[in-house]
Design an enzyme around this catalytic site. Structure first.
Site, PDB file in Angstrom:
ATOM      1  N   GLY A 197       0.838  -1.188   0.000  1.00 35.63           N
ATOM      2  CA  GLY A 197       0.000   0.000   0.000  1.00 35.63           C
ATOM      3  C   GLY A 197       0.873   1.238   0.000  1.00 35.63           C
ATOM      4  N   LEU A 198       0.251   2.368  -0.115  1.00 40.89           N
ATOM      5  CA  LEU A 198       0.978   3.631  -0.152  1.00 40.89           C
ATOM      6  C   LEU A 198       1.696   3.913   1.168  1.00 40.89           C
ATOM      7  CD1 LEU A 198      -1.729   5.874  -1.865  1.00 40.89           C
ATOM      8  CD2 LEU A 198       0.444   5.145  -2.893  1.00 40.89           C
ATOM      9  N   GLY A 239       2.244   5.617   4.451  1.00 41.06           N
ATOM     10  CA  GLY A 239       1.271   6.248   5.325  1.00 41.06           C
ATOM     11  C   GLY A 239      -0.059   5.531   5.395  1.00 41.06           C
ATOM     12  N   GLY A 269      -0.582   2.617   6.628  1.00 44.26           N
ATOM     13  CA  GLY A 269      -0.693   1.841   7.866  1.00 44.26           C
ATOM     14  C   GLY A 269      -0.111   0.445   7.768  1.00 44.26           C
ATOM     15  N   SER A 309       5.997  -1.861  -2.302  1.00 40.66           N
ATOM     16  CA  SER A 309       6.015  -2.765  -3.471  1.00 40.66           C
ATOM     17  C   SER A 309       5.014  -2.297  -4.528  1.00 40.66           C
ATOM     18  CB  SER A 309       5.762  -4.214  -3.062  1.00 40.66           C
ATOM     19  OG  SER A 309       4.663  -4.372  -2.206  1.00 40.66           O
TER      20      SER A 309
END
Length: 199
Positions: free
Chosen positions: A34-35, A37, A39, A108
């Protein structure tokens, strides 16, 4: 320096199955993507902590930590990102062989890289966990002030700003981290592991 050619995989006397039996649970990779920030690391560490509390042999491979050692020679170009993920996949595969559940937290960003890692494992051992979070929310959180630096041009090739993120198309687990608590996310992952008889 040329690549090694005269090498053969050495089969050990203790197998992955033996280690799983001794541990009393399965082994797999929980690949959090995921991006920045979103989590990923927070949830991956919380999952790891709960697995440890349950007596499960586990380990966390975190993106920043890996770049302090194994991958400290890599930058953030597309080629370096691909090599970063390839190496981590190989390390994760060794953890699976040791009978552990390994949680990884890496942006990734490229789908082909994640698919390449998946191909290293036996069916069911690679569990893609997409930590979905809107870019605006990730920027609002910005725990390391990376988005702010990227917006100012101080960081190049930053995912979500001037480098793409390719979201998973069919992840095993999707966590909407802007809508659920960390505890709820952990329970979502553990329920999946229970349903697939890993724990």
């Amino acid at each position: 320096m040329g690549k090694a050619t005269n090498i053969t995989w050495h089969e050990t006397s203790i197998t992955k199955s033996d280690r799983r039996i001794q541990n009393g649970h399965g082994s797999c990779t929980l690949w959090f993507t995921g991006l920045s920030g979103s989590g990923k690391s927070t949830i991956a560490n919380a999952v790891s902590h709960e697995l440890y509390r349950l007596g499960i042999n586990e380990y966390v491979l975190d993106g920043d930590n890996i770049r302090h050692g194994l991958n400290k020679d890599l930058g953030f170009s597309d080629d370096d990102r691909t090599e970063n993920i390839r190496r981590i996949g190989e390390v994760a595969k060794l953890f699976i062989d040791s009978g552990k559940i390994v949680t990884t937290a890496f942006i990734s960003p490229f789908r082909s890289d994640r698919d390449g890692v998946r191909a290293l494992f036996e069916a069911g051992e690679f569990i893609e966990v997409y930590v979905s979070c809107p870019l605006e929310e990730c920027e609002r959180r910005d725990p390391k002030q990376l988005y702010a630096k990227a917006r100012r041009g101080e960081i190049k090739d930053f995912t979500g700003i001037d480098s793409p993120y390719e979201a998973p198309e069919q992840p095993e687990i999707t966590i909407q981290s802007d809508k659920v608590s960390v505890a709820e996310a952990v329970e979502q992952v553990l329920n999946y592991l229970r349903g697939q008889n890993f724990i």
